[in-house]
Write an enzyme that holds these catalytic residues in place. Structure first.
Site, PDB file in Angstrom:
ATOM      1  N   ILE A 120       0.535  -0.834   0.314  1.00 25.93           N
ATOM      2  CA  ILE A 120      -0.157   0.118  -0.101  1.00 25.93           C
ATOM      3  C   ILE A 120       1.194   0.849   0.046  1.00 25.93           C
ATOM      4  CG2 ILE A 120      -2.011   1.331   1.405  1.00 25.93           C
ATOM      5  CD1 ILE A 120      -3.351  -1.142   1.758  1.00 25.93           C
ATOM      6  N   HIS A 159     -13.418   4.847   7.527  1.00 30.27           N
ATOM      7  CA  HIS A 159     -12.686   4.397   7.312  1.00 30.27           C
ATOM      8  C   HIS A 159     -13.287   3.511   6.069  1.00 30.27           C
ATOM      9  CE1 HIS A 159     -11.154  -0.176   9.304  1.00 30.27           C
ATOM     10  NE2 HIS A 159     -10.193   0.498   8.347  1.00 30.27           N
TER      11      HIS A 159
END
Length: 317
Positions: free
Chosen positions: A148, A275
């Protein structure tokens, strides 16, 4: 092979699943689709409470593989002691990089350019001008340089940042440059305009961003957290943002979900998203490809991808 494979996506919606396992659909419903003792390959429901995903694990006496659909595994780890030795735990590396990297850049740009202020001004019908910082020419520090982190750097490239520094658990080299060990963070923080957190949550990263970490950040710096809320000491962060010295863009918080009335909602210079780094239109096709590949490997007794640990051993990647 007659063992069961539990999937949180209906099997008929996943093209290319190999023959062999009995595919059972379970996405956290109260009733199980079959006897958990017959499950050999368990895909944990995505974006569900941790306790729900852990619930069938103690009864899965035939289990061989636990596959998450998230990059992190902290929501599964508490149940691992209940599993028999030899169970492989795999994460979803390759599924969330695009979405999470997109959101990271969105949060950084929105915070720097004052997008939340513009939205509030629009609600008031107010033309709010002013001078805002750009991402261009900034020094960016990525803490947790895995897949990531690398995807985030891919997307930073067109924005003409001055420098990208990379930090991971241990030192290594990449085609882009060195990855510094976490022990070098104190020396890197004072020169960083934007600090991006994308590290996994574990014993070494829980509370990593404490008062000392934040104090080393330069005046006016932006903290972007797309990792886990518990990586950051919330009280220490509140002290810095409320003073106006730092700003923050948070996709994850501690506590989470952030309850009504929590000071982070109204803290100066804080942008909160709920989130949403992973759940986008990019998730489902990538998740399906991962499951097809993993189950083919499992059926053919080939090495699985993304094995983080095997129960009953000290091995962890």
């Amino acid at each position: 092979m007659s063992a069961d494979a539990w999937l949180p996506i209906p099997p008929e919606e996943i093209e290319g699943l190999p023959q062999g396992p009995n595919y059972r659909f379970w996405n956290g419903e109260e009733d199980y689709p079959a006897d958990p003792a017959d499950c050999a390959f368990y895909v944990v429901p995505y974006m569900k409470p941790a306790a729900l995903g852990q619930r069938p694990l103690p009864a899965m006496s035939s289990l061989e593989v636990v596959q998450t659909l998230s990059a992190g595994i902290d929501h599964v780890e508490p149940a691992l002691p209940s599993l028999r030795p030899g169970v492989r735990l795999c994460n979803a590396r390759g599924v969330h990089e695009a979405s999470t990297a997109e959101l990271t850049l969105t949060l950084a740009l929105a915070s720097l350019r004052g997008i939340p202020d513009f939205v509030r001004a629009q609600d008031r019908g107010e033309w709010l001008g002013g001078f805002r910082p750009a991402l261009a020419d900034k020094n960016v520090l990525i803490v947790g340089y895995g897949s990531i982190g690398s995807a985030i750097e891919d997307r930073l490239a067109p924005f003409e940042v001055a420098r990208v520094a990379r930090v991971a658990r241990s030192w290594r080299t990449t085609a882009r440059g060195p990855v510094h060990p976490i022990a070098e963070l104190p020396a890197l923080l004072p020169d960083s305009d934007v600090v991006i957190l994308c590290t996994p949550l574990n014993e070494s990263t829980t509370g990593l961003v404490d008062a000392g970490f934040l104090a080393r950040m330069k005046d006016g710096a932006l903290l972007v957290n797309v990792a886990r809320g518990a990586v950051v000491d919330t009280e220490a962060l509140l002290a810095e943002v409320e003073s106006g010295r730092l700003s923050a863009a948070l996709d994850v918080t501690d506590p989470e979900p952030l309850p009504p009335g929590h000071p982070l909602w109204s803290a100066r210079g804080v942008l909160v998203s709920p989130h949403v780094g992973g759940p986008t239109s990019a998730f489902l096709p990538r998740a399906k490809r991962l499951l097809v590949d993993q189950l083919r490997r499992y059926v053919n007794r080939e090495p699985l991808r993304n094995v983080i640990l095997t129960t009953g051993t000290a091995n962890r990647t």
